[in-house]
Design a protein around this motif. Structure first.
Motif, mmCIF file in Angstrom:
data_model
loop_
_atom_site.group_PDB
_atom_site.id
_atom_site.type_symbol
_atom_site.label_atom_id
_atom_site.label_comp_id
_atom_site.label_asym_id
_atom_site.label_seq_id
_atom_site.Cartn_x
_atom_site.Cartn_y
_atom_site.Cartn_z
ATOM 1 N N ALA A 1 54.114 -27.736 2.645
ATOM 2 C CA ALA A 1 55.188 -26.743 3.133
ATOM 3 C C ALA A 1 54.848 -25.734 1.997
ATOM 4 O O ALA A 1 55.837 -25.158 1.520
ATOM 5 N N PRO A 2 53.817 -25.148 1.929
ATOM 6 C CA PRO A 2 53.746 -24.246 0.825
ATOM 7 C C PRO A 2 54.276 -22.538 1.459
ATOM 8 O O PRO A 2 54.520 -21.985 0.586
ATOM 9 N N LEU A 3 54.350 -22.577 2.476
ATOM 10 C CA LEU A 3 55.024 -21.298 3.262
ATOM 11 C C LEU A 3 56.522 -21.660 3.418
ATOM 12 O O LEU A 3 57.378 -21.116 4.274
ATOM 13 N N LEU B 1 45.854 -19.955 0.691
ATOM 14 C CA LEU B 1 47.231 -19.912 0.500
ATOM 15 C C LEU B 1 47.594 -19.983 -1.218
ATOM 16 O O LEU B 1 47.182 -21.014 -1.778
ATOM 17 N N VAL B 2 48.073 -18.893 -1.425
ATOM 18 C CA VAL B 2 48.461 -18.909 -3.032
ATOM 19 C C VAL B 2 49.675 -18.894 -3.046
ATOM 20 O O VAL B 2 50.757 -18.101 -2.620
ATOM 21 N N ALA C 1 52.155 -9.746 -5.004
ATOM 22 C CA ALA C 1 52.365 -10.674 -6.454
ATOM 23 C C ALA C 1 53.611 -10.423 -7.180
ATOM 24 O O ALA C 1 54.234 -11.273 -7.684
ATOM 25 N N GLU C 2 54.086 -9.220 -7.248
ATOM 26 C CA GLU C 2 54.968 -8.750 -8.172
ATOM 27 C C GLU C 2 56.369 -9.203 -7.485
ATOM 28 O O GLU C 2 57.434 -9.432 -8.147
ATOM 29 N N ALA C 3 56.211 -9.201 -5.957
ATOM 30 C CA ALA C 3 57.604 -9.453 -5.273
ATOM 31 C C ALA C 3 57.763 -11.238 -5.424
ATOM 32 O O ALA C 3 58.844 -11.430 -4.650
ATOM 33 N N ASP C 4 56.812 -11.586 -5.791
ATOM 34 C CA ASP C 4 56.813 -13.101 -5.783
ATOM 35 C C ASP C 4 56.412 -13.892 -4.317
ATOM 36 O O ASP C 4 57.179 -14.987 -4.075
ATOM 37 N N PHE C 5 55.784 -13.038 -3.555
ATOM 38 C CA PHE C 5 55.532 -13.960 -2.346
ATOM 39 C C PHE C 5 54.440 -14.928 -2.488
ATOM 40 O O PHE C 5 53.419 -14.765 -3.206
ATOM 41 N N VAL C 6 54.503 -16.204 -1.521
ATOM 42 C CA VAL C 6 53.305 -16.742 -1.283
ATOM 43 C C VAL C 6 52.555 -15.853 -0.395
ATOM 44 O O VAL C 6 53.142 -15.184 0.427
ATOM 45 N N ILE C 7 51.113 -15.619 -0.754
ATOM 46 C CA ILE C 7 50.307 -15.071 0.260
ATOM 47 C C ILE C 7 49.210 -15.786 0.725
ATOM 48 O O ILE C 7 48.818 -16.890 0.172
ATOM 49 N N CYS D 1 53.858 -13.531 2.890
ATOM 50 C CA CYS D 1 53.188 -12.649 3.570
ATOM 51 C C CYS D 1 51.660 -12.950 3.796
ATOM 52 O O CYS D 1 50.980 -14.013 3.347
ATOM 53 N N ALA D 2 50.888 -12.137 4.762
ATOM 54 C CA ALA D 2 49.438 -12.238 5.003
ATOM 55 C C ALA D 2 48.587 -11.033 4.645
ATOM 56 O O ALA D 2 49.302 -10.120 5.108
ATOM 57 N N ILE D 3 47.556 -11.208 3.895
ATOM 58 C CA ILE D 3 46.778 -10.082 3.743
ATOM 59 C C ILE D 3 45.463 -10.396 4.097
ATOM 60 O O ILE D 3 44.878 -11.460 3.611
ATOM 61 N N SER D 4 44.574 -9.408 4.687
ATOM 62 C CA SER D 4 43.077 -9.681 5.056
ATOM 63 C C SER D 4 42.418 -9.013 3.866
ATOM 64 O O SER D 4 42.653 -7.925 3.404
#
Length: 574
Positions: free
Chosen positions: A448-450, A547-548, A477-483, A455-458
């Motif tokens: 469950a990494p999300l 997924l980061v 990254a600064e806002a500490d989202f999983v990407i 957020c999603a980025i292409s």
């Protein structure tokens, strides 16, 4: 008559071949197969009895490729009203026999004949009336409606006992049958679109000969049409369809009237109506004439015209339906991730538009459809083609993998609609059917990494500059989202992933978990976790979703050496 697509139920793989033969004449049918014993079916089931009884209760025609006795014993508790029974047939596993069992009043004999013809056998029809009279009076062919079915049983018994029948009106299916027709017969069959009161010795059939044409704008369309029919003393079950100019195809009043009368709506292009309009007919009158070939009746409404054809109208051969465009997501790979809504759309669609790889993924659901394949990079051309096909009255499914609204064809279609704004596209019914996204599938495969904000980025810079991508990576990254990174690497683009990793390392520790999921739901699927500092362009390709993790994302080492990855829902105070 049958108006619901049948279900074909099989218990073993040997029956699938016969089922596919049957589907060639019943293209809307759904193939149900016993789980563990069948493959390549539309729906798998585990309990034969429950599945069969549920379909029967829903009024679904049933074709069981199995012994007749199994079907009879399974459905026996539900048998109560022959007027409401859907067709039920047994077909031998090798296709050597077709036996209609139930649904004589809902077209089972006609269905048996169609199936028997494709299997090259003779149907085992046992209905006495059908065998002796050459027709089923209780189940008229398409285009005719029996007004008084409660009187039909005694009527048929009297005919079989020797009574003669007087035929009033025109109906080739009756005049060409084995009915004992006599102008002086004691019994009467009346074929008329007029309102009449049936009697015990008279069967009344209403032919679908009435065309109602509407030209918007129109207020209170349903009561107006009902009143016009009553004033003309016309029977509403004789209405074959609602007709209108193509420019009105999106008008809700037309579809509301069609729905209220239970008939299709069909539309004529300006070219089809041009000569009639030049002769001075109103748009509604022109559409009524185009539908029937006859002059419309006088009407108190300039926006509604009624005309009566000499023979029943088949609306499927007149004008065109409102075009439909469904933009669907099949999920990341296997059919198990495809939603029931998407499967229904694929079964009903006439045309499939998409990248060849995605069309191949839908398997047998593409059978019998017109395929329009294109390169994955030709999104604008593909969207235009789909819209033009739909504008011609087709039911088009634009096929995306994953979810169509996430870096996929839904946006492409609406961009094209917005940019080019062709008037004919305005008539199309456009619908988006969601699918499981690649990032959801990747997350589910490893834990469950999300589980918290993401957020999603292409990483593709084909449609937007790298400066914008880099800015978003840094902000996320600064806002500490999983990407979730889509389109991470291609043959022409390799450096972007390394640059994205470098930006992330300014805000993340080197051991931050990174999930690499490739070929999700397809042969060769791999899902693994690595550390952020190990992420290189060689780690991924265009079939990989990345997924980061955030600073809170954690891993759990399992006894088999693999990892669970998850992001906690709760932030602890530090």
């Amino acid at each position: 008559m049958m108006n619901v697509s049948p279900a074909i139920v099989v218990l073993g793989q040997n029956s699938v071949t016969v089922a596919r033969q049957i589907i060639t004449v019943l293209p809307g049918a759904t193939l149900y197969g016993l789980e563990g014993r069948t493959s390549g079916v539309d729906v798998s089931f585990t309990n034969f009895g429950e599945t069969l009884r549920e379909l029967f209760a829903q009024g679904t025609p049933l074709i069981g490729i199995c012994a007749a006795g199994i079907l009879i014993r399974t459905l026996a508790p539900l048998l109560s009203d022959k007027q409401q029974e859907p067709p039920v047939l047994a077909v031998a596993e090798d296709g050597s026999a077709v036996v209609p069992l139930l649904g004589g009043l809902s077209g089972v004999n006609d269905l048996a004949r169609r199936i028997a013809e494709v299997l090259d056998v003779k149907p085992a029809i046992t209905t006495t009336g059908y065998l002796r009279l050459g027709t089923t009076l209780l189940s008229p062919p398409p285009g005719y409606h029996l007004a008084n079915p409660d009187d039909a049983k005694k009527f048929i018994s009297d005919v079989l006992a020797g009574a003669q029948v007087k035929l009033e009106g025109i109906a080739p299916w009756l005049s060409d049958s084995k009915l004992p027709i006599n102008p002086n017969g004691d019994l009467t069959i009346q074929v008329t679109e007029r309102l009449v009161t049936p009697t015990a010795n008279c069967l009344v059939y209403h032919p679908a000969t009435i065309a109602i044409a509407i030209s918007p704008p129109i207020d209170d369309a349903i009561p107006l049409v009902q009143q016009l029919l009553a004033d003309a003393k016309l029977e509403k079950t004789s209405v074959a369809g609602i007709f209108a100019p193509m420019t009105a195809a999106a008008n809700p009043a037309i579809h509301a009237v069609a729905s209220a009368l239970g008939v299709p709506a069909r539309f004529f292009t300006s070219n089809q109506l041009e000569s009639l309009l030049l002769q001075g007919y109103s748009p509604a009158q022109a559409a009524a004439i185009a539908a029937t070939g006859t002059s419309p009746l006088s009407s108190s409404s300039p926006d509604v015209a009624i005309a009566i054809a000499p023979q029943p109208i088949d609306p499927n051969t007149i004008g065109q339906p409102r075009g439909r465009l469904a933009i669907i997501g099949t999920g990341p790979g296997g059919s198990q991730w495809m939603s029931p809504e998407v499967k229904e759309i694929l079964k009903s669609a006439t045309d499939l538009v998409g990248y060849k790889t995605y069309l191949d993924l839908i398997g047998s659901l593409a059978d019998g459809k017109q395929r329009h394949e294109s390169d994955n990079r030709e999104e604008e051309a593909r969207a235009k083609m789909a819209l033009d096909l739909a504008a011609s009255g087709r039911y088009v499914a634009v096929v995306s993998s994953g979810d169509p609204g996430i870096y996929a064809m839904a946006t492409a279609v609406f961009e094209v609609c917005d940019r080019y704004a062709k008037p004919e596209w305005d008539t199309i019914d456009i619908h988006v059917a969601p699918g499981i996204s690649a990032m959801q599938a990747a997350a589910a495969a490893i834990g469950a990494p999300l589980g918290h904000d993401f957020c999603a980025i292409s990483l593709s810079d084909i449609l937007k500059p790298w400066s914008a991508i880099a800015q978003r990576i840094a902000a996320a990254a600064e806002a500490d989202f999983v990407i979730a990174f889509y389109n991470p690497v291609s043959k022409e683009r390799t450096w972007q992933l390394a640059e994205a990793r470098n930006i992330l390392l300014l805000h993340r520790t080197p051991d931050t978990p990174v999930v690499l999921a490739r070929n999700l739901g397809r042969p060769g699927q791999t899902v693994k976790a690595i550390a952020l500092d190990q992420l290189t362009p060689e780690s991924a390709d265009m079939r990989t979703i990345i997924l980061v993790g955030s600073t809170k994302t954690r891993t759990i080492k399992r006894s088999d050496g693999n990892l669970w990855v998850y992001t906690p829902r709760r932030y602890t105070k530090e």
